[in-house]
Design an enzyme around this catalytic site. Structure first.
Site, PDB file in Angstrom:
ATOM      1  N   ASN A   1      -3.357   9.139   4.287  1.00  0.00           N
ATOM      2  CA  ASN A   1      -2.115   8.412   4.540  1.00  0.00           C
ATOM      3  C   ASN A   1      -1.801   8.176   6.012  1.00  0.00           C
ATOM      4  O   ASN A   1      -0.764   7.589   6.343  1.00  0.00           O
ATOM      5  CB  ASN A   1      -0.932   9.159   3.905  1.00  0.00           C
ATOM      6  CG  ASN A   1      -0.916   9.046   2.399  1.00  0.00           C
ATOM      7  OD1 ASN A   1      -1.489   8.115   1.841  1.00  0.00           O
ATOM      8  ND2 ASN A   1      -0.274   9.994   1.737  1.00  0.00           N
TER       9      ASN A   1
ATOM     10  N   ARG B   1       0.833  -1.210   0.000  1.00  0.00           N
ATOM     11  CA  ARG B   1       0.000   0.000   0.000  1.00  0.00           C
ATOM     12  C   ARG B   1       0.869   1.261   0.000  1.00  0.00           C
ATOM     13  O   ARG B   1       0.564   2.245  -0.678  1.00  0.00           O
ATOM     14  CB  ARG B   1      -0.918  -0.006   1.223  1.00  0.00           C
ATOM     15  CG  ARG B   1      -1.866   1.181   1.301  1.00  0.00           C
ATOM     16  CD  ARG B   1      -2.874   1.011   2.413  1.00  0.00           C
ATOM     17  NE  ARG B   1      -3.764   2.145   2.517  1.00  0.00           N
ATOM     18  CZ  ARG B   1      -3.869   2.936   3.585  1.00  0.00           C
ATOM     19  NH1 ARG B   1      -3.133   2.673   4.674  1.00  0.00           N
ATOM     20  NH2 ARG B   1      -4.710   3.945   3.601  1.00  0.00           N
TER      21      ARG B   1
ATOM     22  N   HIS C   1      -6.431  -5.787  -2.301  1.00  0.00           N
ATOM     23  CA  HIS C   1      -7.354  -5.645  -1.176  1.00  0.00           C
ATOM     24  C   HIS C   1      -7.765  -6.992  -0.589  1.00  0.00           C
ATOM     25  O   HIS C   1      -8.674  -7.068   0.236  1.00  0.00           O
ATOM     26  CB  HIS C   1      -8.593  -4.848  -1.592  1.00  0.00           C
ATOM     27  CG  HIS C   1      -8.381  -3.371  -1.579  1.00  0.00           C
ATOM     28  ND1 HIS C   1      -9.380  -2.463  -1.809  1.00  0.00           N
ATOM     29  CD2 HIS C   1      -7.255  -2.635  -1.357  1.00  0.00           C
ATOM     30  CE1 HIS C   1      -8.897  -1.239  -1.736  1.00  0.00           C
ATOM     31  NE2 HIS C   1      -7.608  -1.324  -1.464  1.00  0.00           N
TER      32      HIS C   1
ATOM     33  N   HIS D   1       0.622   4.262  -2.716  1.00  0.00           N
ATOM     34  CA  HIS D   1       0.365   5.646  -2.328  1.00  0.00           C
ATOM     35  C   HIS D   1       1.512   6.566  -2.726  1.00  0.00           C
ATOM     36  O   HIS D   1       1.309   7.765  -2.931  1.00  0.00           O
ATOM     37  CB  HIS D   1       0.107   5.735  -0.818  1.00  0.00           C
ATOM     38  CG  HIS D   1      -1.282   5.350  -0.438  1.00  0.00           C
ATOM     39  ND1 HIS D   1      -2.084   6.122   0.382  1.00  0.00           N
ATOM     40  CD2 HIS D   1      -2.031   4.267  -0.770  1.00  0.00           C
ATOM     41  CE1 HIS D   1      -3.263   5.532   0.535  1.00  0.00           C
ATOM     42  NE2 HIS D   1      -3.245   4.394  -0.151  1.00  0.00           N
TER      43      HIS D   1
END
Length: 323
Positions: free
Chosen positions: A89, A57, A189, A61
């Site tokens: 975040n 992740r 996910h 990001h």
């Protein structure tokens, strides 16, 4: 004619930049770099599997904001609030893994290996561990580190859990990723967790007609309500696994959950609700090997978004601050 010429220049520039990323980029300058990252990631992730999801992740990001330049790793300063302190975040994890790998690499090869490359290696190695080795790909390297990190960039560029397919497609296509790559990468996910606040509106205040999102399996919604009481209850903002069946395994269970209307986010469930992506969800759910064979290349493509190469940016000595 001028417009076409401009597009041609942009395309040639992108090809030129991409060609500067190479597998084994550090073979002569720091041959132990990738091995150090791999060992560091394995040491952390085997003790806490959630960190593997966190590192994947973290890389996502980073790449979706200013490109894959390590800007998400920079700390805020008295004069600037960095990406990592932007609301989307605040739950990011894995910074300590990157810090340790960077420190060990700096001890062997000072100011040679970029933080953005270390993050790309760490995401790849995490995917390999959490998929049981079924997802593994060579990651080209040669990225340079950015020197700018701003919280507003994260707010403007990161896709939100409330997005529908059209909004997701717009977000991913703006980064050069196709619809199929978007659905493929969404399979991440199947690991990790989410705070209840990111999806609780689907349980209690979906819209004026339906307090509860009708696209969510009723039994699943009832279960979630026991874990995520309205307004957070006495536990503040609890977390739930994105995949309650195999939360620490990077696999196709995510897609099977969507078919059963058990996606946690609106952005997840919309992939099954929308005909333009539903068939992709079905294909992935039914073909574990096929999905795994696409996930690695999709991550590699994502890791090349707007990267800095050559003399652009810098090689940070400390991933948390510019030189």
């Amino acid at each position: 004619m001028i417009v076409f010429l401009f597009i041609a220049i942009l395309l040639s520039l992108n090809i030129s930049l991409s060609s500067q990323l190479n597998v084994d980029f550090y073979e002569s300058t720091c041959p132990s770099a990738e091995g150090i990252v791999k060992r560091t990631v394995r040491n952390f992730v085997t003790q806490n599997l959630g960190l593997g999801a966190g590192l994947i992740r973290l890389h996502f990001h980073d790449c979706f904001v200013r490109g894959c330049d390590g800007s998400v790793l920079l700390d805020s300063t008295p004069r600037n609030t960095a990406e990592k302190d932007s609301p989307p975040n605040l739950s990011l994890r894995g910074f300590e893994v990157i810090d340790q790998a960077k420190a060990m690499i700096e001890a062997k090869c000072p100011q040679t290996v970029s933080c953005s490359d270390i993050l790309a290696f760490a995401a790849r190695d995490s995917a390999a561990i959490l998929s049981g080795g079924s997802i593994s790909d060579s990651v080209p390297s040669g990225r340079r580190d950015g020197t700018v990190s701003n919280q507003n960039d994260a707010l403007q560029n990161l896709p939100r859990p409330t997005f529908n397919v059209q909004q997701l497609q717009s977000s991913f296509s703006s980064k050069g990723l196709s619809m199929d790559e978007m659905v493929t990468l969404s399979g991440a996910h199947s690991i990790g967790v989410s705070h209840c606040s990111s999806f609780s509106s689907r349980l209690y205040s979906f819209n004026s007609t339906y307090p509860q999102d009708p696209s969510m399996n009723k039994g699943f919604a009832a279960f979630l309500k026991t874990k995520c009481p309205i307004n957070g209850g006495s536990n503040g903002d609890p977390t739930m696994p994105l995949d309650v069946v195999s939360p620490n395994r990077l696999d196709v269970r995510y897609y099977k959950n969507l078919r059963n209307h058990k996606g946690l986010f609106t952005s997840d469930q919309s992939l099954w609700s929308d005909p333009s992506t539903a068939y992709m969800v079905k294909e992935n759910a039914n073909n574990r090997v096929g999905w795994a064979s696409k996930f690695g290349p999709a991550m590699v493509k994502m890791s090349s978004i707007q990267m800095l190469t050559g003399n652009q940016g810098e090689i940070r000595m400390n991933c948390r601050m510019v030189n």
